[in-house]
Design a protein around this motif. Structure first.
Motif, PDB file in Angstrom:
ATOM      1  N   HIS A   1      -5.784  -8.121   5.858  1.00  0.00           N
ATOM      2  CA  HIS A   1      -4.458  -7.629   6.239  1.00  0.00           C
ATOM      3  C   HIS A   1      -4.291  -6.190   5.784  1.00  0.00           C
ATOM      4  N   VAL A   2      -3.313  -5.528   6.378  1.00  0.00           N
ATOM      5  CA  VAL A   2      -2.948  -4.179   5.961  1.00  0.00           C
ATOM      6  C   VAL A   2      -2.323  -4.307   4.575  1.00  0.00           C
ATOM      7  N   PRO A   3      -2.792  -3.519   3.612  1.00  0.00           N
ATOM      8  CA  PRO A   3      -2.267  -3.664   2.254  1.00  0.00           C
ATOM      9  C   PRO A   3      -0.788  -3.310   2.151  1.00  0.00           C
ATOM     10  N   SER A   4      -0.129  -3.995   1.250  1.00  0.00           N
ATOM     11  CA  SER A   4       1.272  -3.713   0.958  1.00  0.00           C
ATOM     12  C   SER A   4       1.356  -2.568  -0.048  1.00  0.00           C
ATOM     13  N   GLU A   5       2.548  -2.039  -0.212  1.00  0.00           N
ATOM     14  CA  GLU A   5       2.761  -1.005  -1.228  1.00  0.00           C
ATOM     15  C   GLU A   5       2.404  -1.548  -2.611  1.00  0.00           C
ATOM     16  N   GLU A   6       2.762  -2.787  -2.877  1.00  0.00           N
ATOM     17  CA  GLU A   6       2.439  -3.404  -4.168  1.00  0.00           C
ATOM     18  C   GLU A   6       0.925  -3.458  -4.393  1.00  0.00           C
TER      19      GLU A   6
END
Length: 167
Positions: free
Chosen positions: A97-102
């Motif tokens: 998946h596209v990484p989250s800001e976290e």
């Protein structure tokens, strides 16, 4: 995107991506170059600059080769607009998946902060990055490459060998 439980990283087009573990996270260490979403649907491409700039109006996902040159994809991957990245069909390989800001913040923290993380993730030398490439150590093994961008408002290309952006 990152994934801590899956080693295989193969997209719908059968591109097989190298990965690297940084801290507790596994990251793709190559730029994405798929032409299809995970369900097999084609991601649209071939837009002129003005057509690319108008994709916001229809919220249409698309990708491009830097300077419309397919050979750039082999080294730098494809450039995707936000609508392709955010599409529910999934642009990343299955299980990724596209990484989250976290998730990016965890990465930065592991690499001793956002101020130095970039250098620890950049390919060294000047084969890809314009010189002098100061601060590049690639001690993470990520080998980040300067793929540039395609402007969402203009469709113009820029930044090859100078900058990389991640969604």
């Amino acid at each position: 995107g990152d994934n801590t439980s899956c080693n295989a990283c193969v997209d719908f087009d059968n591109n097989d991506y190298e990965t690297v573990i940084i801290g507790t996270q596994r990251w793709m260490s190559e730029n994405l170059k798929t032409t299809r979403y995970n369900n097999g649907d084609i991601i649209l491409t071939g837009y002129s600059n003005s057509e690319w700039a108008d994709l916001d109006e229809t919220e249409t996902g698309a990708y491009a080769f830097y300077d419309d040159n397919p050979t750039n994809s082999e080294i730098y991957g494809n450039l995707y607009n936000w609508y392709a990245v955010d599409d529910s069909r999934g642009v990343c390989p299955y299980g990724w998946h596209v990484p989250s800001e976290e998730e990016f913040n965890i990465l930065y923290s592991y690499l001793s902060g956002i101020e130095v993380a970039g250098g620890k993730m950049k390919a060294t030398g000047t084969n890809y990055w314009n010189g002098p490439n100061t601060g590049a150590t690639n001690e993470s093994g990520f080998t980040g490459l300067p793929a540039g961008w395609r402007g969402e408002d203009s469709g113009d290309y820029g930044g090859l060998n100078i900058v990389c952006y991640f969604w």
